[in-house]
Design a protein around this motif. Structure first.
Motif, PDB file in Angstrom:
ATOM      1  N   PRO A  81       0.819  -1.219   0.000  1.00 35.70           N
ATOM      2  CA  PRO A  81       0.000   0.000   0.000  1.00 35.70           C
ATOM      3  C   PRO A  81       0.853   1.268   0.000  1.00 35.70           C
ATOM      4  CG  PRO A  81       0.059  -0.935   2.202  1.00 35.70           C
ATOM      5  CD  PRO A  81       0.808  -1.905   1.315  1.00 35.70           C
ATOM      6  N   ILE A  82       1.422   1.595  -1.147  1.00 34.20           N
ATOM      7  CA  ILE A  82       2.230   2.799  -1.285  1.00 34.20           C
ATOM      8  C   ILE A  82       1.494   3.788  -2.192  1.00 34.20           C
ATOM      9  CG2 ILE A  82       4.377   1.510  -0.954  1.00 34.20           C
ATOM     10  CD1 ILE A  82       4.831   1.754  -3.993  1.00 34.20           C
ATOM     11  N   ALA A  83       2.085   4.949  -2.405  1.00 33.56           N
ATOM     12  CA  ALA A  83       1.414   6.001  -3.176  1.00 33.56           C
ATOM     13  C   ALA A  83       1.049   5.534  -4.580  1.00 33.56           C
ATOM     14  CB  ALA A  83       2.299   7.244  -3.238  1.00 33.56           C
ATOM     15  N   ALA A  84       1.953   4.801  -5.229  1.00 37.49           N
ATOM     16  CA  ALA A  84       1.671   4.326  -6.586  1.00 37.49           C
ATOM     17  C   ALA A  84       0.490   3.363  -6.596  1.00 37.49           C
ATOM     18  CB  ALA A  84       2.910   3.652  -7.176  1.00 37.49           C
ATOM     19  N   SER A  85       0.406   2.480  -5.603  1.00 37.04           N
ATOM     20  CA  SER A  85      -0.721   1.555  -5.510  1.00 37.04           C
ATOM     21  C   SER A  85      -2.024   2.319  -5.315  1.00 37.04           C
ATOM     22  CB  SER A  85      -0.511   0.575  -4.355  1.00 37.04           C
ATOM     23  OG  SER A  85       0.730  -0.085  -4.464  1.00 37.04           O
ATOM     24  N   ARG A  86      -1.977   3.322  -4.455  1.00 38.29           N
ATOM     25  CA  ARG A  86      -3.189   4.109  -4.214  1.00 38.29           C
ATOM     26  C   ARG A  86      -3.639   4.832  -5.483  1.00 38.29           C
ATOM     27  NH1 ARG A  86      -0.699   4.416   0.910  1.00 38.29           N
ATOM     28  NH2 ARG A  86       0.578   6.220   0.400  1.00 38.29           N
ATOM     29  N   ALA A  87      -2.692   5.291  -6.279  1.00 31.86           N
ATOM     30  CA  ALA A  87      -3.051   5.958  -7.537  1.00 31.86           C
ATOM     31  C   ALA A  87      -3.733   4.979  -8.483  1.00 31.86           C
ATOM     32  CB  ALA A  87      -1.798   6.552  -8.188  1.00 31.86           C
ATOM     33  N   ILE A  88      -3.239   3.741  -8.525  1.00 31.23           N
ATOM     34  CA  ILE A  88      -3.844   2.723  -9.393  1.00 31.23           C
ATOM     35  C   ILE A  88      -5.264   2.401  -8.940  1.00 31.23           C
ATOM     36  CG2 ILE A  88      -3.700   0.295 -10.070  1.00 31.23           C
ATOM     37  CD1 ILE A  88      -0.616   0.644  -9.993  1.00 31.23           C
ATOM     38  N   PHE A  89      -5.447   2.191  -7.628  1.00 39.30           N
ATOM     39  CA  PHE A  89      -6.775   1.876  -7.121  1.00 39.30           C
ATOM     40  C   PHE A  89      -7.719   3.068  -7.236  1.00 39.30           C
ATOM     41  CE2 PHE A  89      -4.721  -1.836  -5.458  1.00 39.30           C
ATOM     42  CZ  PHE A  89      -5.735  -2.788  -5.400  1.00 39.30           C
ATOM     43  N   ARG A 144      -1.334 -10.282   8.066  1.00 35.82           N
ATOM     44  CA  ARG A 144      -1.343  -9.620   9.383  1.00 35.82           C
ATOM     45  C   ARG A 144      -0.078  -8.779   9.564  1.00 35.82           C
ATOM     46  NH1 ARG A 144      -3.258 -13.581  12.050  1.00 35.82           N
ATOM     47  NH2 ARG A 144      -5.354 -12.724  12.243  1.00 35.82           N
ATOM     48  N   ARG A 145       1.052  -9.313   9.146  1.00 33.77           N
ATOM     49  CA  ARG A 145       2.304  -8.555   9.250  1.00 33.77           C
ATOM     50  C   ARG A 145       2.237  -7.287   8.404  1.00 33.77           C
ATOM     51  NH1 ARG A 145       6.569  -7.612   6.452  1.00 33.77           N
ATOM     52  NH2 ARG A 145       5.953  -8.970   4.709  1.00 33.77           N
ATOM     53  N   ARG A 146       1.697  -7.403   7.193  1.00 39.45           N
ATOM     54  CA  ARG A 146       1.619  -6.238   6.314  1.00 39.45           C
ATOM     55  C   ARG A 146       0.618  -5.208   6.835  1.00 39.45           C
ATOM     56  NH1 ARG A 146       2.513  -7.714  -0.039  1.00 39.45           N
ATOM     57  NH2 ARG A 146       4.152  -9.274   0.213  1.00 39.45           N
ATOM     58  N   ALA A 147      -0.455  -5.675   7.469  1.00 38.60           N
ATOM     59  CA  ALA A 147      -1.430  -4.739   8.044  1.00 38.60           C
ATOM     60  C   ALA A 147      -0.794  -3.925   9.163  1.00 38.60           C
ATOM     61  CB  ALA A 147      -2.644  -5.506   8.554  1.00 38.60           C
ATOM     62  N   GLU A 148       0.009  -4.583   9.981  1.00 41.70           N
ATOM     63  CA  GLU A 148       0.731  -3.864  11.048  1.00 41.70           C
ATOM     64  C   GLU A 148       1.683  -2.838  10.449  1.00 41.70           C
ATOM     65  OE1 GLU A 148       0.418  -3.985  14.252  1.00 41.70           O
ATOM     66  OE2 GLU A 148      -0.709  -5.823  14.670  1.00 41.70           O
ATOM     67  N   ALA A 149       2.435  -3.241   9.434  1.00 39.31           N
ATOM     68  CA  ALA A 149       3.400  -2.334   8.811  1.00 39.31           C
ATOM     69  C   ALA A 149       2.711  -1.141   8.157  1.00 39.31           C
ATOM     70  CB  ALA A 149       4.229  -3.093   7.771  1.00 39.31           C
ATOM     71  N   ALA A 150       1.490  -1.343   7.649  1.00 41.05           N
ATOM     72  CA  ALA A 150       0.758  -0.258   6.990  1.00 41.05           C
ATOM     73  C   ALA A 150       0.027   0.636   7.977  1.00 41.05           C
ATOM     74  CB  ALA A 150      -0.247  -0.847   5.997  1.00 41.05           C
ATOM     75  N   GLY A 151       0.010   0.242   9.244  1.00 44.21           N
ATOM     76  CA  GLY A 151      -0.643   1.061  10.260  1.00 44.21           C
ATOM     77  C   GLY A 151      -2.161   0.980  10.254  1.00 44.21           C
ATOM     78  N   VAL A 152      -2.722  -0.105   9.710  1.00 40.64           N
ATOM     79  CA  VAL A 152      -4.184  -0.212   9.632  1.00 40.64           C
ATOM     80  C   VAL A 152      -4.713  -1.430  10.391  1.00 40.64           C
ATOM     81  CG1 VAL A 152      -4.280   0.997   7.421  1.00 40.64           C
ATOM     82  CG2 VAL A 152      -4.084  -1.506   7.446  1.00 40.64           C
ATOM     83  N   ALA A 153      -3.862  -2.090  11.174  1.00 31.03           N
ATOM     84  CA  ALA A 153      -4.268  -3.329  11.835  1.00 31.03           C
ATOM     85  C   ALA A 153      -5.462  -3.122  12.757  1.00 31.03           C
ATOM     86  CB  ALA A 153      -3.093  -3.913  12.618  1.00 31.03           C
ATOM     87  N   SER A 154      -5.591  -1.928  13.352  1.00 30.58           N
ATOM     88  CA  SER A 154      -6.696  -1.677  14.277  1.00 30.58           C
ATOM     89  C   SER A 154      -8.027  -1.512  13.562  1.00 30.58           C
ATOM     90  CB  SER A 154      -6.406  -0.418  15.108  1.00 30.58           C
ATOM     91  OG  SER A 154      -6.326   0.732  14.273  1.00 30.58           O
ATOM     92  N   ARG A 155      -7.998  -1.375  12.237  1.00 30.53           N
ATOM     93  CA  ARG A 155      -9.240  -1.160  11.481  1.00 30.53           C
ATOM     94  C   ARG A 155      -9.636  -2.364  10.638  1.00 30.53           C
ATOM     95  NH1 ARG A 155      -9.205   2.805   7.622  1.00 30.53           N
ATOM     96  NH2 ARG A 155      -6.993   3.340   7.651  1.00 30.53           N
TER      97      ARG A 155
END
Length: 348
Positions: A149-157, A214-225
């Motif tokens: 989930p980086i800026a380029a991915s967000r632009a694509i989505f 789960r590891r990637r969710a933690e790294a992206a800062g969205v695990a609580s959501r």
């Protein structure tokens, strides 16, 4: 009419032609194996900057002549190039430098692993009782498809969601997204980082894939959501709790599709929206593209899943599953299909 010698000569020429074509097919696999070995040996890290053959040879403790032969292969395959003004140093080409760095999670090692997994599936083509064993390469496939989930991915989505504004607005308003077949979270985590009010439930049945997710969710800062469930989507018991849903349909086996759709529909609130994506086949009508499509279809068959389904086929599938107002939307990243849960209950 040809005499015996001419007939034999024709057979020899045909055999030589077939042998040459087979060798050409094998060349690509050998380059892939060489790339994998170069990555493991540290060569690709070194080749991010101009590097001499001598330095590469010393790094892997092979002869300079052997290292030079490897570089010749990589030059011919456009994996490396000589920097301007240098005749003794080599560096990765722009494309392979990007693939090696993997800025969005699109990594060389994952690509090579995916190629190897497909090759193993191909080998089972003549095993009549070969089970699907989806678990054996689930993580490999998920990593190959899952962008970070980086800026380029967000632009694509963002380009995709702009093609379905009602779906995009539901995401922005918050509520709960049901993501079915989450993989390592390419779509799920990117979407959560785009819409800060959104909450989600991610459903994935492979243990090792869920751990990576789960590891990637933690790294992206969205695990609580996000609530991550290691479960078969067909067994979802949620009823009328999610405003939107996304189904990674391309990875679901034939015998699970109808019951998965029923579970997703049940979990959506009345009026809730489901989106699926057509994985667009190659538009090129060349022998190479036809071969690629045929091989991909065979690999899919070995995994128990459909080959590429068109948007029209997906739309019909959603309608058969009880979804209403089904529509196909063109987007810069391929065609999307969206359906709505009606207000009535439906017995699967």
């Amino acid at each position: 009419m040809m005499n015996e010698e001419q007939v034999e000569m024709a057979h020899v020429q045909a055999a030589l032609g077939a042998r040459e074509r087979l060798r050409q097919w094998a060349d690509g696999g050998q380059v892939a194996e060489l790339l994998y070995a170069a990555s493991a040996s540290g060569w690709l890290d070194m080749l991010q900057e101009p590097t001499t053959v001598e330095a590469l040879a010393e790094n892997s403790r092979v002869s300079t002549e052997r290292a030079r032969r490897v570089i010749e292969v990589f030059l011919a395959a456009a994996v490396v190039r000589s920097p301007e003004g240098s005749s003794s140093a080599y560096v990765l080409t722009e494309e392979f430098a990007a693939l090696h760095r993997g800025p969005a999670g699109i990594r060389l090692d994952d690509t090579i692993d995916d190629i190897a997994a497909a090759r193993n599936r191909i080998r089972s083509a003549f095993s009549p009782d070969a089970p699907d064993h989806w678990e054996q390469d689930a993580l490999i496939v998920a990593r190959s498809w899952g962008m970070l989930p980086i800026a380029a991915s967000r632009a694509i989505f963002s380009m995709a969601y702009d093609a379905v504004p009602e779906y995009r607005d539901r995401l922005a308003a918050g509520g709960t997204l049901l993501d079915v077949g989450s993989g390592v979270g390419g779509a799920l985590l990117t979407t959560l980082t785009m819409f800060p009010q959104l909450r989600a439930v991610g459903v994935e049945r492979a243990d090792d894939v869920v751990k990576e997710l789960r590891r990637r969710a933690e790294a992206a800062g969205v695990a609580s959501r996000v609530e991550l469930r290691c479960a078969d989507a067909r067994e979802l018991s949620d009823e009328a709790v999610c405003e939107v849903a996304y189904w990674a349909q391309a990875f679901f086996p034939r015998d699970a599709r109808a019951s998965t759709l029923a579970a997703v529909r049940r979990a959506l609130v009345p009026g809730g929206l489901l989106m699926v994506q057509e994985l667009t086949p190659s538009a090129q009508d060349t022998p190479e593209a036809q071969l690629h499509s045929a091989l991909a279809a065979l690999v899919a068959e070995s995994r128990g899943v459909h080959p590429v389904r068109t948007a029209e086929e997906l739309a019909a599938e959603l309608q058969d599953g009880g979804f209403e107002d089904v529509q196909v939307a063109a987007s810069p990243v391929g065609r999307l299909v969206m359906g709505r849960r009606g207000n009535s209950r439906r017995t699967p």
